[in-house]
Design a protein around this motif. Structure first.
Motif, PDB file in Angstrom:
ATOM      1  N   GLU A 132      -5.809  18.427 -25.973  1.00 59.32           N
ATOM      2  CA  GLU A 132      -5.898  18.988 -27.321  1.00 59.32           C
ATOM      3  C   GLU A 132      -7.352  19.025 -27.785  1.00 59.32           C
ATOM      4  OE1 GLU A 132      -4.977  20.387 -31.180  1.00 59.32           O
ATOM      5  OE2 GLU A 132      -3.639  20.292 -29.449  1.00 59.32           O
ATOM      6  N   ARG A 174     -11.177  26.991 -30.112  1.00 56.79           N
ATOM      7  CA  ARG A 174     -10.851  27.292 -31.516  1.00 56.79           C
ATOM      8  C   ARG A 174     -12.087  27.475 -32.390  1.00 56.79           C
ATOM      9  NH1 ARG A 174      -7.028  22.441 -31.341  1.00 56.79           N
ATOM     10  NH2 ARG A 174      -5.180  23.329 -30.353  1.00 56.79           N
ATOM     11  N   ASP A 215      -3.161  29.796 -27.995  1.00 51.44           N
ATOM     12  CA  ASP A 215      -3.269  28.350 -28.168  1.00 51.44           C
ATOM     13  C   ASP A 215      -1.974  27.675 -27.711  1.00 51.44           C
ATOM     14  OD1 ASP A 215      -3.574  25.708 -29.095  1.00 51.44           O
ATOM     15  OD2 ASP A 215      -4.808  26.392 -30.783  1.00 51.44           O
ATOM     16  N   HIS A 273      -1.427  24.552 -27.232  1.00 47.77           N
ATOM     17  CA  HIS A 273      -1.173  23.286 -27.922  1.00 47.77           C
ATOM     18  C   HIS A 273      -0.472  23.502 -29.259  1.00 47.77           C
ATOM     19  CE1 HIS A 273      -3.498  21.128 -24.936  1.00 47.77           C
ATOM     20  NE2 HIS A 273      -4.375  22.096 -25.019  1.00 47.77           N
ATOM     21  N   ARG A 274      -0.763  24.604 -29.901  1.00 41.99           N
ATOM     22  CA  ARG A 274      -0.171  24.906 -31.211  1.00 41.99           C
ATOM     23  C   ARG A 274       0.920  25.966 -31.142  1.00 41.99           C
ATOM     24  NH1 ARG A 274      -5.668  24.662 -34.927  1.00 41.99           N
ATOM     25  NH2 ARG A 274      -5.989  22.434 -34.619  1.00 41.99           N
TER      26      ARG A 274
END
Length: 184
Positions: free
Chosen positions: A113, A120, A139, A141-142
């Motif tokens: 992360e 980002r 993304d 992770h999101r």
């Protein structure tokens, strides 16, 4: 190398030559970032973006991990996961290519992360400073995709995000809705 100061392009180039083939080395705003080679899911996501771009804009191609000289505030040598440009654009380019003909850069988060924050913020800001027309971030992770476009004064003026499963409208010259359900 003094880690408190920016790394020069010459220092970076020596480091990159010595790096293992199992990592990607980039210089973003004077700082060196090292990431492991992409995993299978990462490669699949890039492939899905490529397929959709080609379906709507057949004259464009997604070039995988080209070396780009990014003219940001500080030294940058980036290897984005993908660069969308006209077919044949990179044919005559040197190893660290001029990004002038690139319509959009694509990154897919990888690793931890904390590593995703480089995509980002650090890369987003460098790409905006370099006036790259658009930056697509997938993304993992999101579980969301974000498109940034219309760079001015060192930042992107427009941003849109869609969670995986929802469509994400890409700006001109793409002007289609990216199907993010393929990233679920």
């Amino acid at each position: 190398m003094d880690t408190d100061e920016d790394v020069t392009v010459a220092e970076f180039e020596r480091l990159e030559l010595a790096a293992s083939e199992e990592v990607t080395v980039e210089l973003i705003n004077g700082r060196v970032y090292v990431a492991p080679m992409a995993d299978g899911e990462h490669s699949e996501f890039i492939s899905q973006v490529d397929e959709q771009i080609r379906a709507y804009r057949p004259e464009l191609r997604l070039f995988h991990s080209p070396g780009l000289t990014i003219p940001a505030d500080r030294a940058c040598r980036a290897r984005p996961d993908g660069a969308i440009a006209p077919s044949g654009y990179f044919r005559t380019q040197p190893p660290w290519a001029d990004p002038a003909g690139v319509a959009m850069l694509v990154e897919v988060t990888a690793g931890r992360e904390s590593d995703a924050d480089i995509d980002r913020t650090e890369k987003r800001d460098a790409y905006a400073q370099a006036l790259m027309p658009a930056y697509l971030l997938v993304d993992r992770h999101r579980a969301a995709s974000t498109i940034h476009w219309h760079p001015a004064d060192g930042s992107y003026r427009n941003t849109a995000t869609a969670v995986f499963g929802c469509g994400l409208r890409l700006p001109p010259p793409f002007d289609f809705e990216l199907d993010t359900s393929v990233f679920r």
